[in-house]
Design an enzyme around this catalytic site. Sequence first.
Site, short mmCIF file in Angstrom:
data_model
loop_
_atom_site.label_atom_id
_atom_site.label_comp_id
_atom_site.label_asym_id
_atom_site.label_seq_id
_atom_site.Cartn_x
_atom_site.Cartn_y
_atom_site.Cartn_z
CE LYS A 167 -4.42 -1.53 1.09
NZ LYS A 167 -5.29 -2.22 1.79
NE ARG A 190 -7.81 -8.84 -0.26
CZ ARG A 190 -7.25 -7.64 -1.59
NH1 ARG A 190 -5.80 -6.36 -0.74
NH2 ARG A 190 -7.94 -7.41 -2.80
#
Length: 281
Positions: free
Chosen positions: A220, A255
């Site tokens: 991210k 995840r």
Amino acid sequence: MGIADVPGLLPGEGPLVMGIVNVTPDSFSDGGRYLKAVDAIARGRELAAQGAAFVDVGGESTRPGAPAVAAQQELSRVLPVIEALAAEGIPVSIDTSKPAIMRAAVEAGACLVNDVCALTEPDALETIADLGVGVCLMHMQGNPCTMQQAPTYDDVTGEINAFLASRITACLAAGINRSKLLVDPGFGFGKTLEHNYTLMRELPRFHDLGVPILVGLSRKGFVRVLAQAEHEESVAQLSALLAVLAVERGARVVRVHDVEITRRFLDTWVALQLPNSGTSS
Ligand code: 8Y7
């Protein structure tokens, strides 16, 4: 099959990896779509072989600013992939917020729904109650188009905790069993860099919700900032380190894009646990 039936997600068991399989083809031709499905199936197999307990199949990008995809197109992307992987016995989760896609994906063999909108779309709660599958409820401030414009909170962890608690209550009221639920604070979804850091520091506060915690940190934007490097290898390594930190703070499922390195880091962490320090939630 629901979350409680997935091997490994019982209380006291170790951390699980959810591997990411994106099916977002550029080509609209049948040939291109077929090739993309074949690639996605191969990727799902590879991630399962590397130690992913689930593969999360998504046909619509949820990245900031991504355009919405029509349900029919999303279906044609994900269904062949779900069918093929589920037929091989690989647990599949479907990344969607649309009830029609949840239903079709579960009929094709998905055992878990990963909803970044936490079942707030009309009919989503009823659909999950009816299907009887597991569901991950993720927090997002705003929507994918606008969420990174000016996210604001007085108490980011407290507000997200209250939101997730209210979604758990809504699920229970709709007849969904608590054992089917996972929660996720939604790193990067309507959060500034500082909000993401605070959530990471305060992750243990989500234990109070009483359901397993899933987190997505992999590659991210804020991880790229922390990595201070452009190469994907550094970002993958830092993502794996953050997965370990999240698990140490109580996350049960991470995840990730890079299953192999994450699994290796987590196995090392598990092997080097101090006596009596195992996660119990
Ligand atoms: C997350 C997610 C994405 C996450 C859950 C990305 C679909 C953006 N992030 N689902 N999805 N949690 N539950 O960078 O953090 O992978 S998409």
